[in-house]
Scaffold this active site. Sequence first.
Site, short mmCIF file in Angstrom:
data_model
loop_
_atom_site.label_atom_id
_atom_site.label_comp_id
_atom_site.label_asym_id
_atom_site.label_seq_id
_atom_site.Cartn_x
_atom_site.Cartn_y
_atom_site.Cartn_z
N ASN A 42 0.78 -1.16 0.01
CA ASN A 42 0.10 0.07 -0.02
C ASN A 42 1.07 1.27 0.22
OD1 ASN A 42 0.68 -0.77 2.74
ND2 ASN A 42 -0.91 0.38 3.47
N ILE A 43 0.27 2.44 -0.76
CA ILE A 43 1.17 3.41 -0.91
C ILE A 43 0.26 4.72 -0.48
CG2 ILE A 43 2.42 4.88 -2.35
CD1 ILE A 43 2.96 2.41 -4.08
N GLU A 44 0.35 5.13 0.67
CA GLU A 44 -0.49 6.12 1.33
C GLU A 44 -0.39 7.71 0.85
OE1 GLU A 44 -1.28 5.50 5.47
OE2 GLU A 44 -2.33 3.73 4.97
N GLU A 55 -2.94 -4.91 -3.12
CA GLU A 55 -3.32 -5.86 -4.19
C GLU A 55 -3.42 -4.91 -5.59
OE1 GLU A 55 -4.75 -5.03 -1.25
OE2 GLU A 55 -6.21 -6.50 -0.66
N CYS A 90 -10.20 -4.94 -0.15
CA CYS A 90 -11.38 -4.06 0.19
C CYS A 90 -11.94 -4.17 -1.30
CB CYS A 90 -10.70 -2.63 0.19
SG CYS A 90 -10.04 -1.92 -1.30
N CYS A 93 -10.50 -3.20 -4.68
CA CYS A 93 -9.51 -4.14 -5.09
C CYS A 93 -10.15 -5.50 -5.62
CB CYS A 93 -8.61 -4.54 -4.06
SG CYS A 93 -7.40 -3.40 -3.69
N1 THU Z 1 -5.31 -1.67 2.23
C1 THU Z 1 -4.91 -2.26 1.65
O1 THU Z 1 -3.41 -2.14 1.07
N2 THU Z 1 -5.59 -3.20 0.63
C2 THU Z 1 -6.74 -3.35 1.09
O2 THU Z 1 -7.58 -4.36 0.49
C3 THU Z 1 -7.63 -2.75 2.24
C4 THU Z 1 -6.60 -1.58 2.84
C5 THU Z 1 -4.48 -0.54 2.80
C6 THU Z 1 -4.98 1.03 2.51
C7 THU Z 1 -4.48 1.75 3.50
O3 THU Z 1 -3.21 2.19 3.20
C8 THU Z 1 -4.63 0.94 4.72
O4 THU Z 1 -4.60 -0.29 4.32
C9 THU Z 1 -5.72 1.20 5.65
O5 THU Z 1 -6.72 1.20 5.06
#
Ligand code: THU
Length: 136
Positions: A42-44, A55, A90, A93
């Site tokens: 994940n890249i925020e 994903e 989520c 995804c």
């Molecule tokens: N996140 C994912 O990387 N994949 C998912 O399927 C659900 C959420 C990440 C997004 C965010 O950076 C962190 O989890 C919290 O929501």
Amino acid sequence: MTPEKLIEMAKEAMTHAYAPYSGYKVGAALLCADGTVYGGCNIENASYTPTNCAERTAFFKAVYDGHRDFKAIAVVGGKDGVITGAFPPCGVCRQVMREFCSDDFMIYMGTNDENYQSMTLAELLPFSFCASEHMN
Ligand code: THU
């Protein structure tokens, strides 16, 4: 490729996570039909909405490289990278998986021990909107 090995690769991918806002680190390992595996994290973003899930990072890397055929994805995640249980993909995804994958695409969700939960895409996203079925 075993689910256990794919989960190990997802754990390695999790170490690449950029998650200064939520603290949730997530890693994914996407298995292509030809055996290639793509890692994703994940890249925020400070603006939150542009955040990309682990994903989707894996899928977009693979699709960019020309892959269209996928077998499975392993996903792990947790606060500060500590895995306490299964981390389900989520909804966004799941829809991205639907774009490229068939009903029997496997999702392996690693847990805190050496165990994992597995589900098919059909189980994770039933009655879904799919271009090949609804736009032709
Ligand atoms: N996140 C994912 O990387 N994949 C998912 O399927 C659900 C959420 C990440 C997004 C965010 O950076 C962190 O989890 C919290 O929501």
